[in-house]
Write an enzyme that holds these catalytic residues in place. Sequence first.
Site, PDB file in Angstrom:
ATOM      1  N   ASP A   1     -31.200 -21.600 -33.977  1.00  0.00           N
ATOM      2  CA  ASP A   1     -31.276 -20.153 -34.173  1.00  0.00           C
ATOM      3  C   ASP A   1     -32.681 -19.650 -33.868  1.00  0.00           C
ATOM      4  OD1 ASP A   1     -30.228 -17.674 -34.773  1.00  0.00           O
ATOM      5  OD2 ASP A   1     -30.489 -17.887 -36.944  1.00  0.00           O
ATOM      6  N   GLY A   2     -32.731 -18.427 -33.363  1.00  0.00           N
ATOM      7  CA  GLY A   2     -34.020 -17.770 -33.158  1.00  0.00           C
ATOM      8  C   GLY A   2     -34.415 -17.555 -31.703  1.00  0.00           C
TER       9      GLY A   2
ATOM     10  N   ARG B   1     -28.406 -20.793 -44.210  1.00  0.00           N
ATOM     11  CA  ARG B   1     -26.942 -20.870 -44.294  1.00  0.00           C
ATOM     12  C   ARG B   1     -26.395 -21.756 -43.191  1.00  0.00           C
ATOM     13  NH1 ARG B   1     -27.863 -15.126 -43.331  1.00  0.00           N
ATOM     14  NH2 ARG B   1     -27.905 -14.768 -41.090  1.00  0.00           N
TER      15      ARG B   1
ATOM     16  N   GLU C   1     -18.281 -16.682 -33.641  1.00  0.00           N
ATOM     17  CA  GLU C   1     -18.906 -15.381 -33.955  1.00  0.00           C
ATOM     18  C   GLU C   1     -19.820 -14.904 -32.817  1.00  0.00           C
ATOM     19  OE1 GLU C   1     -18.794 -18.019 -36.018  1.00  0.00           O
ATOM     20  OE2 GLU C   1     -17.423 -17.235 -37.548  1.00  0.00           O
ATOM     21  N   ASN C   2     -20.546 -15.843 -32.192  1.00  0.00           N
ATOM     22  CA  ASN C   2     -21.397 -15.465 -31.044  1.00  0.00           C
ATOM     23  C   ASN C   2     -20.561 -14.808 -29.952  1.00  0.00           C
ATOM     24  OD1 ASN C   2     -23.394 -18.544 -31.162  1.00  0.00           O
ATOM     25  ND2 ASN C   2     -23.744 -16.593 -32.196  1.00  0.00           N
TER      26      ASN C   2
ATOM     27  N   HIS D   1     -32.660 -17.551 -24.541  1.00  0.00           N
ATOM     28  CA  HIS D   1     -31.558 -18.516 -24.422  1.00  0.00           C
ATOM     29  C   HIS D   1     -31.897 -19.605 -23.402  1.00  0.00           C
ATOM     30  CE1 HIS D   1     -29.155 -16.292 -27.150  1.00  0.00           C
ATOM     31  NE2 HIS D   1     -28.953 -15.264 -26.353  1.00  0.00           N
TER      32      HIS D   1
ATOM     33  N   TRP E   1     -37.585 -15.193 -30.469  1.00  0.00           N
ATOM     34  CA  TRP E   1     -38.642 -15.855 -29.694  1.00  0.00           C
ATOM     35  C   TRP E   1     -38.965 -15.035 -28.441  1.00  0.00           C
ATOM     36  CZ3 TRP E   1     -38.957 -17.772 -24.720  1.00  0.00           C
ATOM     37  CH2 TRP E   1     -39.977 -18.689 -24.455  1.00  0.00           C
TER      38      TRP E   1
HETATM   39  C1  IPE Z   1     -29.406 -18.662 -31.236  1.00  0.00           C
HETATM   40  O1  IPE Z   1     -30.389 -17.683 -31.183  1.00  0.00           O
HETATM   41  C2  IPE Z   1     -28.567 -18.477 -30.024  1.00  0.00           C
HETATM   42  C3  IPE Z   1     -27.270 -19.098 -29.925  1.00  0.00           C
HETATM   43  C4  IPE Z   1     -27.056 -20.356 -30.171  1.00  0.00           C
HETATM   44  C5  IPE Z   1     -26.187 -18.254 -29.386  1.00  0.00           C
HETATM   45  P1  IPE Z   1     -30.030 -16.163 -31.435  1.00  0.00           P
HETATM   46  O2  IPE Z   1     -29.489 -15.548 -30.187  1.00  0.00           O
HETATM   47  O3  IPE Z   1     -29.147 -16.037 -32.652  1.00  0.00           O
HETATM   48  O4  IPE Z   1     -31.461 -15.555 -31.704  1.00  0.00           O
HETATM   49  P2  IPE Z   1     -31.900 -14.663 -32.930  1.00  0.00           P
HETATM   50  O5  IPE Z   1     -31.467 -15.370 -34.183  1.00  0.00           O
HETATM   51  O6  IPE Z   1     -31.252 -13.332 -32.749  1.00  0.00           O
HETATM   52  O7  IPE Z   1     -33.401 -14.613 -32.787  1.00  0.00           O
HETATM   53 MG    MG Z   2     -29.458 -15.797 -34.684  1.00  0.00          MG
END
Ligand code: IPE
Ligand code: MG
Length: 231
Positions: A18-19, A185, A65-66, A35, A23
């Site tokens: 995540d993140g 979580r 969910e993504n 990504h 970033w």
């Molecule tokens: C994780 O990062 C990306 C996936 C695995 C889809 P995010 O896209 O959730 O990035 P943040 O949490 O919004 O920074």
């Molecule tokens: Mg995220």
Amino acid sequence: MVENEVLKVPRHVGIIMDGNRRWAKKRLLPGAAGHSAGMKRMISLAERAMQAGVRYLTVYALSTENLLRPQDELDKMFALIKKNFDPNVEKLVARGAAVKVVGNLSLLPDDVREVIEQSLKKSPDKADFTFIMALGYGARNEIVQAANLAVKNRQEVDEESFSSLLYTRGIPDPDFIIRTGGELRLSNFLLWQAAYAELYFTDVLFPDFTNAKFDKALANFSARARRFGKV
Ligand code: IPE
Ligand code: MG
């Protein structure tokens, strides 16, 4: 007397990556750059895990969910998969790894699914190290499809036979689950399989989760005594 099990290296590590977008935002870059950086980091971590003696690494790459994110972001993630999935599989297989996917691939566009399915044919069935990508994955979806399979087979299940109806059939449960990006979580990741997993949370955003930081997480795991509910 029951001895505590102290594993030096976890056999199976899961990572909730995540993140990526935060970033990118910090660097005034588009989300897709996050990504892309995350995908490179993921492959490097797979190689590091293999060197460290981890046997299975499961990464949460795209959740059910993504898949509800805005279409333009999804299109960019799908483009990234179409471009990089096969070269990454080839790279890992050349290093001696097996590559698998868990999840409901029918949730992905046909062209993306085809790239994935064709590419997975290049992987051996078994290897000393298995890299598992959770794509179109949600643990509740996985559990419900397993329950439906059992009903369809008129099969009364126990814990072991139920496990073999999950997408992760044949893969041992994760010992250690890492989540980057600061949230505390599990977000529908390996809910059944994580029953006894040790959890590790870090604020580091996934593209910044270096191999050295991963090593630090592994060292943290090895210092924990696991009792599995016993004394
Ligand atoms: C994780 O990062 C990306 C996936 C695995 C889809 P995010 O896209 O959730 O990035 P943040 O949490 O919004 O920074
Ligand atoms: Mg995220």
